[in-house]
Design a protein around this motif. Structure first.
Motif, PDB file in Angstrom:
ATOM      1  N   THR A   4       6.799   9.193 -15.171  1.00  0.00           N
ATOM      2  CA  THR A   4       6.971   7.941 -14.432  1.00  0.00           C
ATOM      3  C   THR A   4       6.702   6.720 -15.292  1.00  0.00           C
ATOM      4  O   THR A   4       7.279   5.652 -15.047  1.00  0.00           O
ATOM      5  CB  THR A   4       6.038   7.936 -13.206  1.00  0.00           C
ATOM      6  OG1 THR A   4       6.238   9.136 -12.455  1.00  0.00           O
ATOM      7  CG2 THR A   4       6.303   6.737 -12.314  1.00  0.00           C
ATOM      8  N   LEU A   5       5.850   6.841 -16.291  1.00  0.00           N
ATOM      9  CA  LEU A   5       5.470   5.682 -17.098  1.00  0.00           C
ATOM     10  C   LEU A   5       6.666   4.957 -17.728  1.00  0.00           C
ATOM     11  O   LEU A   5       6.710   3.720 -17.692  1.00  0.00           O
ATOM     12  CB  LEU A   5       4.467   6.106 -18.184  1.00  0.00           C
ATOM     13  CG  LEU A   5       3.022   6.280 -17.732  1.00  0.00           C
ATOM     14  CD1 LEU A   5       2.158   6.763 -18.889  1.00  0.00           C
ATOM     15  CD2 LEU A   5       2.472   4.973 -17.161  1.00  0.00           C
ATOM     16  N   PRO A   6       7.645   5.656 -18.326  1.00  0.00           N
ATOM     17  CA  PRO A   6       8.788   4.915 -18.894  1.00  0.00           C
ATOM     18  C   PRO A   6       9.542   4.080 -17.875  1.00  0.00           C
ATOM     19  O   PRO A   6       9.995   2.972 -18.184  1.00  0.00           O
ATOM     20  CB  PRO A   6       9.669   6.027 -19.480  1.00  0.00           C
ATOM     21  CG  PRO A   6       8.744   7.156 -19.739  1.00  0.00           C
ATOM     22  CD  PRO A   6       7.733   7.095 -18.648  1.00  0.00           C
ATOM     23  N   VAL A   7       9.681   4.580 -16.644  1.00  0.00           N
ATOM     24  CA  VAL A   7      10.383   3.815 -15.603  1.00  0.00           C
ATOM     25  C   VAL A   7       9.615   2.538 -15.282  1.00  0.00           C
ATOM     26  O   VAL A   7      10.197   1.447 -15.150  1.00  0.00           O
ATOM     27  CB  VAL A   7      10.559   4.677 -14.339  1.00  0.00           C
ATOM     28  CG1 VAL A   7      11.247   3.874 -13.243  1.00  0.00           C
ATOM     29  CG2 VAL A   7      11.340   5.929 -14.662  1.00  0.00           C
ATOM     30  N   ILE A   8       8.290   2.652 -15.169  1.00  0.00           N
ATOM     31  CA  ILE A   8       7.470   1.474 -14.879  1.00  0.00           C
ATOM     32  C   ILE A   8       7.541   0.476 -16.025  1.00  0.00           C
ATOM     33  O   ILE A   8       7.653  -0.739 -15.809  1.00  0.00           O
ATOM     34  CB  ILE A   8       6.014   1.907 -14.603  1.00  0.00           C
ATOM     35  CG1 ILE A   8       5.957   2.804 -13.362  1.00  0.00           C
ATOM     36  CG2 ILE A   8       5.118   0.688 -14.425  1.00  0.00           C
ATOM     37  CD1 ILE A   8       4.581   3.363 -13.078  1.00  0.00           C
ATOM     38  N   VAL A   9       7.488   0.972 -17.257  1.00  0.00           N
ATOM     39  CA  VAL A   9       7.536   0.078 -18.421  1.00  0.00           C
ATOM     40  C   VAL A   9       8.869  -0.669 -18.469  1.00  0.00           C
ATOM     41  O   VAL A   9       8.906  -1.888 -18.710  1.00  0.00           O
ATOM     42  CB  VAL A   9       7.305   0.883 -19.715  1.00  0.00           C
ATOM     43  CG1 VAL A   9       7.604   0.032 -20.944  1.00  0.00           C
ATOM     44  CG2 VAL A   9       5.873   1.393 -19.769  1.00  0.00           C
ATOM     45  N   VAL A  10       9.967   0.049 -18.244  1.00  0.00           N
ATOM     46  CA  VAL A  10      11.285  -0.598 -18.279  1.00  0.00           C
ATOM     47  C   VAL A  10      11.403  -1.646 -17.184  1.00  0.00           C
ATOM     48  O   VAL A  10      11.901  -2.760 -17.408  1.00  0.00           O
ATOM     49  CB  VAL A  10      12.399   0.462 -18.145  1.00  0.00           C
ATOM     50  CG1 VAL A  10      13.748  -0.195 -17.906  1.00  0.00           C
ATOM     51  CG2 VAL A  10      12.459   1.319 -19.394  1.00  0.00           C
ATOM     52  N   TRP A  31      -2.226   7.918  -6.264  1.00  0.00           N
ATOM     53  CA  TRP A  31      -2.659   9.269  -5.893  1.00  0.00           C
ATOM     54  C   TRP A  31      -2.280  10.276  -6.978  1.00  0.00           C
ATOM     55  O   TRP A  31      -3.072  11.164  -7.334  1.00  0.00           O
ATOM     56  CB  TRP A  31      -2.027   9.651  -4.561  1.00  0.00           C
ATOM     57  CG  TRP A  31      -2.465  11.001  -4.062  1.00  0.00           C
ATOM     58  CD1 TRP A  31      -3.731  11.383  -3.746  1.00  0.00           C
ATOM     59  CD2 TRP A  31      -1.634  12.142  -3.844  1.00  0.00           C
ATOM     60  NE1 TRP A  31      -3.743  12.692  -3.329  1.00  0.00           N
ATOM     61  CE2 TRP A  31      -2.471  13.185  -3.376  1.00  0.00           C
ATOM     62  CE3 TRP A  31      -0.268  12.372  -3.975  1.00  0.00           C
ATOM     63  CZ2 TRP A  31      -1.978  14.436  -3.065  1.00  0.00           C
ATOM     64  CZ3 TRP A  31       0.215  13.626  -3.647  1.00  0.00           C
ATOM     65  CH2 TRP A  31      -0.629  14.645  -3.196  1.00  0.00           C
ATOM     66  N   VAL A  32      -1.059  10.156  -7.510  1.00  0.00           N
ATOM     67  CA  VAL A  32      -0.644  11.037  -8.605  1.00  0.00           C
ATOM     68  C   VAL A  32      -1.498  10.781  -9.831  1.00  0.00           C
ATOM     69  O   VAL A  32      -1.920  11.725 -10.521  1.00  0.00           O
ATOM     70  CB  VAL A  32       0.851  10.817  -8.915  1.00  0.00           C
ATOM     71  CG1 VAL A  32       1.254  11.597 -10.161  1.00  0.00           C
ATOM     72  CG2 VAL A  32       1.709  11.253  -7.734  1.00  0.00           C
ATOM     73  N   LEU A  33      -1.771   9.505 -10.133  1.00  0.00           N
ATOM     74  CA  LEU A  33      -2.618   9.184 -11.282  1.00  0.00           C
ATOM     75  C   LEU A  33      -4.021   9.728 -11.097  1.00  0.00           C
ATOM     76  O   LEU A  33      -4.602  10.300 -12.032  1.00  0.00           O
ATOM     77  CB  LEU A  33      -2.658   7.666 -11.474  1.00  0.00           C
ATOM     78  CG  LEU A  33      -3.546   7.155 -12.614  1.00  0.00           C
ATOM     79  CD1 LEU A  33      -3.052   7.678 -13.960  1.00  0.00           C
ATOM     80  CD2 LEU A  33      -3.598   5.636 -12.614  1.00  0.00           C
ATOM     81  N   PHE A  34      -4.601   9.572  -9.902  1.00  0.00           N
ATOM     82  CA  PHE A  34      -5.931  10.118  -9.635  1.00  0.00           C
ATOM     83  C   PHE A  34      -5.938  11.633  -9.803  1.00  0.00           C
ATOM     84  O   PHE A  34      -6.865  12.209 -10.411  1.00  0.00           O
ATOM     85  CB  PHE A  34      -6.381   9.755  -8.211  1.00  0.00           C
ATOM     86  CG  PHE A  34      -6.677   8.300  -8.021  1.00  0.00           C
ATOM     87  CD1 PHE A  34      -6.913   7.461  -9.101  1.00  0.00           C
ATOM     88  CD2 PHE A  34      -6.710   7.747  -6.743  1.00  0.00           C
ATOM     89  CE1 PHE A  34      -7.179   6.112  -8.934  1.00  0.00           C
ATOM     90  CE2 PHE A  34      -6.977   6.406  -6.560  1.00  0.00           C
ATOM     91  CZ  PHE A  34      -7.217   5.584  -7.659  1.00  0.00           C
ATOM     92  N   ILE A  81       0.844  -1.207   0.000  1.00  0.00           N
ATOM     93  CA  ILE A  81       0.000   0.000   0.000  1.00  0.00           C
ATOM     94  C   ILE A  81       0.874   1.249   0.000  1.00  0.00           C
ATOM     95  O   ILE A  81       0.605   2.218  -0.725  1.00  0.00           O
ATOM     96  CB  ILE A  81      -0.938  -0.017   1.218  1.00  0.00           C
ATOM     97  CG1 ILE A  81      -1.942  -1.171   1.085  1.00  0.00           C
ATOM     98  CG2 ILE A  81      -1.672   1.311   1.352  1.00  0.00           C
ATOM     99  CD1 ILE A  81      -2.806  -1.368   2.313  1.00  0.00           C
ATOM    100  N   GLU A  82       1.933   1.233   0.819  1.00  0.00           N
ATOM    101  CA  GLU A  82       2.829   2.393   0.899  1.00  0.00           C
ATOM    102  C   GLU A  82       3.528   2.654  -0.434  1.00  0.00           C
ATOM    103  O   GLU A  82       3.838   3.799  -0.769  1.00  0.00           O
ATOM    104  CB  GLU A  82       3.864   2.152   1.997  1.00  0.00           C
ATOM    105  CG  GLU A  82       4.789   3.339   2.241  1.00  0.00           C
ATOM    106  CD  GLU A  82       5.810   3.045   3.319  1.00  0.00           C
ATOM    107  OE1 GLU A  82       5.856   1.885   3.777  1.00  0.00           O
ATOM    108  OE2 GLU A  82       6.547   3.960   3.714  1.00  0.00           O
ATOM    109  N   THR A  83       3.773   1.590  -1.211  1.00  0.00           N
ATOM    110  CA  THR A  83       4.462   1.749  -2.489  1.00  0.00           C
ATOM    111  C   THR A  83       3.512   2.164  -3.603  1.00  0.00           C
ATOM    112  O   THR A  83       3.836   3.047  -4.418  1.00  0.00           O
ATOM    113  CB  THR A  83       5.149   0.426  -2.877  1.00  0.00           C
ATOM    114  OG1 THR A  83       6.038   0.037  -1.828  1.00  0.00           O
ATOM    115  CG2 THR A  83       5.925   0.585  -4.169  1.00  0.00           C
ATOM    116  N   LEU A  84       2.339   1.537  -3.647  1.00  0.00           N
ATOM    117  CA  LEU A  84       1.438   1.752  -4.782  1.00  0.00           C
ATOM    118  C   LEU A  84       0.552   2.988  -4.622  1.00  0.00           C
ATOM    119  O   LEU A  84       0.243   3.647  -5.618  1.00  0.00           O
ATOM    120  CB  LEU A  84       0.554   0.514  -4.983  1.00  0.00           C
ATOM    121  CG  LEU A  84       1.252  -0.753  -5.468  1.00  0.00           C
ATOM    122  CD1 LEU A  84       0.234  -1.874  -5.666  1.00  0.00           C
ATOM    123  CD2 LEU A  84       1.999  -0.494  -6.763  1.00  0.00           C
TER     124      LEU A  84
END
Length: 298
Positions: free
Chosen positions: A273-279, A51-54, A43-46
Protein backbone atom coordinates in the motif's frame (compact mmCIF):
# COMPACT_ATOMS: atom_id res chain seq x y z
CA UNK A 1 -7.83 63.70 13.50
CA UNK A 2 -8.86 60.90 15.85
CA UNK A 3 -9.93 61.59 19.40
CA UNK A 4 -9.37 59.11 22.16
CA UNK A 5 -7.90 55.62 22.03
CA UNK A 6 -8.16 53.47 18.93
CA UNK A 7 -10.79 50.70 18.82
CA UNK A 8 -9.44 47.35 20.00
CA UNK A 9 -8.77 44.72 17.39
CA UNK A 10 -11.41 41.97 17.10
CA UNK A 11 -10.56 38.73 18.89
CA UNK A 12 -11.31 35.11 18.01
CA UNK A 13 -14.18 35.10 20.50
CA UNK A 14 -15.70 38.12 18.77
CA UNK A 15 -15.41 36.32 15.40
CA UNK A 16 -17.04 33.19 16.81
CA UNK A 17 -19.90 35.22 18.29
CA UNK A 18 -20.41 37.00 14.99
CA UNK A 19 -20.48 33.67 13.14
CA UNK A 20 -23.08 32.31 15.55
CA UNK A 21 -25.30 35.37 15.12
CA UNK A 22 -24.96 35.22 11.34
CA UNK A 23 -25.63 31.50 10.94
CA UNK A 24 -28.27 31.11 13.61
CA UNK A 25 -29.16 27.89 15.37
CA UNK A 26 -30.21 26.08 12.20
CA UNK A 27 -27.06 27.09 10.35
CA UNK A 28 -24.84 25.95 13.22
CA UNK A 29 -26.61 22.59 13.28
CA UNK A 30 -26.06 22.19 9.54
CA UNK A 31 -22.36 23.04 9.87
CA UNK A 32 -22.03 20.64 12.81
CA UNK A 33 -23.73 17.90 10.77
CA UNK A 34 -21.35 18.49 7.84
CA UNK A 35 -18.30 18.27 10.09
CA UNK A 36 -19.68 15.16 11.79
CA UNK A 37 -20.20 13.49 8.40
CA UNK A 38 -16.69 14.46 7.29
CA UNK A 39 -15.24 13.10 10.53
CA UNK A 40 -17.12 9.82 10.01
CA UNK A 41 -15.80 9.51 6.45
CA UNK A 42 -12.28 10.32 7.65
CA UNK A 43 -12.42 7.64 10.36
CA UNK A 44 -13.92 5.11 7.94
CA UNK A 45 -11.12 5.83 5.45
CA UNK A 46 -8.11 6.02 7.75
CA UNK A 47 -8.86 3.41 10.40
CA UNK A 48 -8.64 0.35 8.08
CA UNK A 49 -5.18 1.56 7.02
CA UNK A 50 -4.18 2.10 10.64
CA UNK A 51 -5.61 -1.30 11.59
CA UNK A 52 -3.45 -3.03 8.97
CA UNK A 53 -0.43 -1.01 10.11
CA UNK A 54 -1.10 -1.89 13.76
CA UNK A 55 -1.49 -5.58 12.90
CA UNK A 56 1.79 -5.60 10.99
CA UNK A 57 3.65 -4.43 14.12
CA UNK A 58 2.20 -6.96 16.60
CA UNK A 59 3.24 -10.42 17.64
CA UNK A 60 0.99 -13.34 16.74
CA UNK A 61 -0.18 -13.66 20.35
CA UNK A 62 -0.97 -9.96 20.66
CA UNK A 63 -2.86 -10.06 17.38
CA UNK A 64 -5.26 -12.59 18.93
CA UNK A 65 -5.60 -10.81 22.28
CA UNK A 66 -5.60 -7.21 21.02
CA UNK A 67 -7.23 -7.19 17.59
CA UNK A 68 -8.37 -3.59 17.25
CA UNK A 69 -5.97 -1.56 19.37
CA UNK A 70 -2.45 -0.29 18.70
CA UNK A 71 0.54 -2.57 19.37
CA UNK A 72 2.21 -2.54 22.77
CA UNK A 73 5.63 -2.85 21.07
CA UNK A 74 6.88 -2.52 17.50
CA UNK A 75 7.78 -5.88 15.92
CA UNK A 76 9.68 -4.77 12.80
CA UNK A 77 10.82 -8.34 12.19
CA UNK A 78 7.40 -8.98 10.62
CA UNK A 79 8.39 -6.85 7.63
CA UNK A 80 11.67 -8.70 7.21
CA UNK A 81 9.94 -12.09 7.35
CA UNK A 82 7.13 -11.00 5.03
CA UNK A 83 9.61 -9.61 2.51
CA UNK A 84 11.56 -12.88 2.52
CA UNK A 85 8.72 -15.40 2.62
CA UNK A 86 6.45 -13.66 0.10
CA UNK A 87 9.31 -12.88 -2.27
CA UNK A 88 8.35 -9.22 -2.28
CA UNK A 89 11.58 -8.03 -3.89
CA UNK A 90 11.08 -9.61 -7.32
CA UNK A 91 7.34 -8.98 -7.28
CA UNK A 92 7.79 -5.28 -6.50
CA UNK A 93 10.25 -5.01 -9.39
CA UNK A 94 7.71 -6.69 -11.69
CA UNK A 95 4.91 -4.39 -10.49
CA UNK A 96 7.07 -1.29 -11.01
CA UNK A 97 8.09 -2.36 -14.52
CA UNK A 98 4.58 -3.35 -15.56
CA UNK A 99 2.87 -0.31 -14.04
CA UNK A 100 5.47 2.18 -15.27
CA UNK A 101 5.43 0.79 -18.81
CA UNK A 102 1.63 0.73 -18.92
CA UNK A 103 1.35 4.34 -17.71
CA UNK A 104 3.89 5.58 -20.26
CA UNK A 105 2.03 3.81 -23.07
CA UNK A 106 -1.29 5.07 -21.76
CA UNK A 107 -0.27 8.75 -21.60
CA UNK A 108 1.54 8.65 -24.97
CA UNK A 109 -1.48 7.11 -26.72
CA UNK A 110 -4.37 8.74 -24.85
CA UNK A 111 -3.12 12.34 -25.15
CA UNK A 112 -3.09 12.65 -28.97
CA UNK A 113 -6.29 10.60 -29.24
CA UNK A 114 -8.11 12.90 -26.83
CA UNK A 115 -6.69 15.98 -28.58
CA UNK A 116 -7.87 14.75 -31.97
CA UNK A 117 -11.37 13.97 -30.70
CA UNK A 118 -11.64 17.35 -28.99
CA UNK A 119 -10.05 19.75 -31.52
CA UNK A 120 -10.18 18.17 -34.98
CA UNK A 121 -13.22 17.94 -37.23
CA UNK A 122 -13.46 14.71 -39.20
CA UNK A 123 -16.24 12.34 -40.33
CA UNK A 124 -17.24 9.82 -37.70
CA UNK A 125 -15.82 11.73 -34.74
CA UNK A 126 -19.06 11.40 -32.79
CA UNK A 127 -19.11 7.66 -33.43
CA UNK A 128 -15.55 7.28 -32.14
CA UNK A 129 -16.46 9.18 -28.96
CA UNK A 130 -19.56 7.00 -28.52
CA UNK A 131 -17.49 3.81 -28.94
CA UNK A 132 -14.96 5.07 -26.38
CA UNK A 133 -17.74 5.78 -23.89
CA UNK A 134 -19.32 2.37 -24.55
CA UNK A 135 -15.96 0.65 -24.04
CA UNK A 136 -15.83 2.10 -20.52
CA UNK A 137 -18.87 -0.03 -19.65
CA UNK A 138 -17.25 -3.34 -20.64
CA UNK A 139 -15.14 -4.88 -17.84
CA UNK A 140 -12.07 -6.94 -18.80
CA UNK A 141 -13.57 -10.01 -17.10
CA UNK A 142 -16.20 -10.23 -19.83
CA UNK A 143 -13.44 -10.51 -22.47
CA UNK A 144 -11.31 -13.00 -20.54
CA UNK A 145 -11.38 -15.87 -23.07
CA UNK A 146 -10.83 -13.85 -26.29
CA UNK A 147 -8.26 -11.69 -24.49
CA UNK A 148 -6.30 -14.75 -23.41
CA UNK A 149 -6.42 -16.23 -26.92
CA UNK A 150 -5.23 -12.99 -28.53
CA UNK A 151 -2.46 -12.59 -25.95
CA UNK A 152 -1.37 -16.19 -26.53
CA UNK A 153 -1.25 -15.76 -30.30
CA UNK A 154 0.75 -12.52 -29.94
CA UNK A 155 3.20 -14.04 -27.45
CA UNK A 156 2.14 -11.81 -24.56
CA UNK A 157 1.82 -14.57 -21.96
CA UNK A 158 4.43 -14.22 -19.18
CA UNK A 159 5.59 -11.00 -20.83
CA UNK A 160 5.79 -7.86 -18.70
CA UNK A 161 5.73 -5.50 -21.66
CA UNK A 162 2.88 -7.48 -23.20
CA UNK A 163 0.65 -7.16 -20.15
CA UNK A 164 1.60 -3.47 -19.95
CA UNK A 165 0.06 -3.00 -23.41
CA UNK A 166 -3.06 -4.86 -22.25
CA UNK A 167 -3.35 -2.66 -19.15
CA UNK A 168 -2.92 0.48 -21.26
CA UNK A 169 -5.60 -0.71 -23.67
CA UNK A 170 -8.11 -1.42 -20.88
CA UNK A 171 -7.49 2.02 -19.29
CA UNK A 172 -7.52 3.88 -22.61
CA UNK A 173 -11.28 4.62 -22.99
CA UNK A 174 -11.61 6.32 -19.59
CA UNK A 175 -8.33 8.21 -20.05
CA UNK A 176 -9.35 9.50 -23.48
CA UNK A 177 -12.74 10.55 -22.13
CA UNK A 178 -11.14 12.49 -19.23
CA UNK A 179 -8.46 14.18 -21.32
CA UNK A 180 -10.95 15.09 -24.04
CA UNK A 181 -13.01 17.01 -21.49
CA UNK A 182 -9.89 19.02 -20.62
CA UNK A 183 -8.98 19.79 -24.23
CA UNK A 184 -12.55 20.92 -24.97
CA UNK A 185 -12.33 23.65 -22.31
CA UNK A 186 -9.23 25.28 -23.84
CA UNK A 187 -9.86 28.35 -26.03
CA UNK A 188 -9.38 27.95 -29.77
CA UNK A 189 -7.51 31.27 -29.95
CA UNK A 190 -4.40 29.57 -28.57
CA UNK A 191 -4.28 27.17 -31.50
CA UNK A 192 -5.07 29.88 -34.03
CA UNK A 193 -2.24 32.06 -32.78
CA UNK A 194 0.20 29.14 -32.91
CA UNK A 195 -0.91 28.19 -36.42
CA UNK A 196 -0.33 31.77 -37.57
CA UNK A 197 3.20 31.52 -36.20
CA UNK A 198 3.75 28.38 -38.27
CA UNK A 199 3.46 25.71 -35.57
CA UNK A 200 2.33 22.24 -36.59
CA UNK A 201 -0.38 20.23 -34.87
CA UNK A 202 2.19 18.17 -33.02
CA UNK A 203 4.05 21.25 -31.83
CA UNK A 204 0.80 22.83 -30.67
CA UNK A 205 -0.08 19.67 -28.74
CA UNK A 206 3.32 19.30 -27.06
CA UNK A 207 4.27 22.92 -26.34
CA UNK A 208 0.90 24.63 -25.84
CA UNK A 209 -1.92 22.21 -25.08
CA UNK A 210 -0.15 19.57 -23.03
CA UNK A 211 1.10 21.95 -20.29
CA UNK A 212 -2.45 23.31 -19.93
CA UNK A 213 -3.98 19.86 -19.43
CA UNK A 214 -1.33 18.70 -16.96
CA UNK A 215 -3.96 18.22 -14.19
CA UNK A 216 -5.83 15.87 -16.53
CA UNK A 217 -2.66 13.90 -17.24
CA UNK A 218 -2.05 13.64 -13.48
CA UNK A 219 -5.63 12.47 -13.02
CA UNK A 220 -5.40 9.60 -15.51
CA UNK A 221 -1.94 8.72 -14.17
CA UNK A 222 -3.23 8.32 -10.60
CA UNK A 223 -6.33 6.42 -11.68
CA UNK A 224 -4.24 4.17 -13.92
CA UNK A 225 -1.59 3.59 -11.27
CA UNK A 226 -4.11 2.52 -8.64
CA UNK A 227 -5.96 0.24 -11.03
CA UNK A 228 -2.88 -1.41 -12.53
CA UNK A 229 -0.86 -1.68 -9.30
CA UNK A 230 -3.71 -3.46 -7.50
CA UNK A 231 -5.02 -5.55 -10.40
CA UNK A 232 -5.26 -9.28 -9.85
CA UNK A 233 -7.46 -10.59 -12.67
CA UNK A 234 -5.38 -9.70 -15.73
CA UNK A 235 -2.14 -10.55 -13.94
CA UNK A 236 -3.55 -13.95 -12.98
CA UNK A 237 -4.72 -14.49 -16.56
CA UNK A 238 -1.51 -13.52 -18.37
CA UNK A 239 1.36 -13.99 -15.88
CA UNK A 240 1.83 -17.68 -15.06
CA UNK A 241 5.56 -17.67 -14.40
CA UNK A 242 6.31 -16.77 -10.73
CA UNK A 243 9.44 -14.86 -11.79
CA UNK A 244 7.36 -12.21 -13.60
CA UNK A 245 4.30 -12.13 -11.33
CA UNK A 246 3.21 -8.90 -9.67
CA UNK A 247 2.43 -8.11 -6.03
CA UNK A 248 -1.31 -9.03 -5.96
CA UNK A 249 -0.52 -12.55 -7.18
CA UNK A 250 2.20 -12.85 -4.55
CA UNK A 251 -0.16 -11.76 -1.78
CA UNK A 252 -2.78 -14.34 -2.75
CA UNK A 253 -0.16 -17.09 -2.97
CA UNK A 254 1.31 -16.03 0.37
CA UNK A 255 -2.08 -16.03 2.09
CA UNK A 256 -2.98 -19.45 0.68
CA UNK A 257 0.23 -20.97 2.07
CA UNK A 258 0.46 -19.08 5.39
CA UNK A 259 -3.14 -18.20 6.20
CA UNK A 260 -2.46 -18.22 9.97
CA UNK A 261 0.38 -15.68 9.85
CA UNK A 262 -1.81 -12.60 9.90
CA UNK A 263 0.91 -10.30 11.19
CA UNK A 264 3.18 -11.15 8.25
CA UNK A 265 0.28 -10.81 5.83
CA UNK A 266 -0.51 -7.35 7.21
CA UNK A 267 3.14 -6.42 6.86
CA UNK A 268 3.07 -7.47 3.21
CA UNK A 269 -0.13 -5.47 2.69
CA UNK A 270 1.49 -2.40 4.23
CA UNK A 271 4.50 -2.72 1.93
CA UNK A 272 2.12 -2.99 -1.03
CA UNK A 273 0.00 0.00 0.00
CA UNK A 274 2.86 2.41 0.68
CA UNK A 275 3.68 3.12 -3.01
CA UNK A 276 0.03 4.04 -3.70
CA UNK A 277 0.00 6.46 -0.76
CA UNK A 278 3.33 7.98 -1.80
CA UNK A 279 2.17 8.52 -5.39
CA UNK A 280 -1.09 10.09 -4.28
CA UNK A 281 0.60 12.40 -1.76
CA UNK A 282 3.19 13.44 -4.34
CA UNK A 283 0.53 14.23 -6.96
CA UNK A 284 -2.36 15.31 -4.74
CA UNK A 285 -2.20 18.96 -5.83
CA UNK A 286 -2.47 18.02 -9.50
CA UNK A 287 -5.12 15.43 -8.65
CA UNK A 288 -7.32 17.99 -6.86
CA UNK A 289 -6.74 20.49 -9.66
CA UNK A 290 -7.86 17.87 -12.16
CA UNK A 291 -11.04 17.10 -10.22
CA UNK A 292 -11.97 20.76 -9.84
CA UNK A 293 -10.84 22.02 -13.27
CA UNK A 294 -14.23 21.49 -14.83
CA UNK A 295 -16.02 23.38 -12.09
CA UNK A 296 -13.56 26.31 -12.25
CA UNK A 297 -13.54 26.59 -16.06
CA UNK A 298 -17.13 25.74 -16.70
Amino acid sequence: MMNGAADPLPTLDDGAAYSRRRLGTRGLLEVAGIYAALALVLIETLYPLLWVLFGSLKTKEEMLSNIWGPPSSLVLQNYVDAWRIAGMGSRIVSSILVTGSALIILVVVATPCAYALARLRFPGRGLVVAVAVAAMLVPPQVMAIPLFMVARDLGLINNRLGIAFVYAATSLPLSVFILRSFFVTLPADLEDAARVDGASRLEILIHIMLPLVRPGVALITIFGFIEIWNDFFLAFLLLRDPSVQTIPLGLVSFFQQYDSLWTLYFAALTITTLPVIVVFVAMQRQFIAGLTAGAVKG
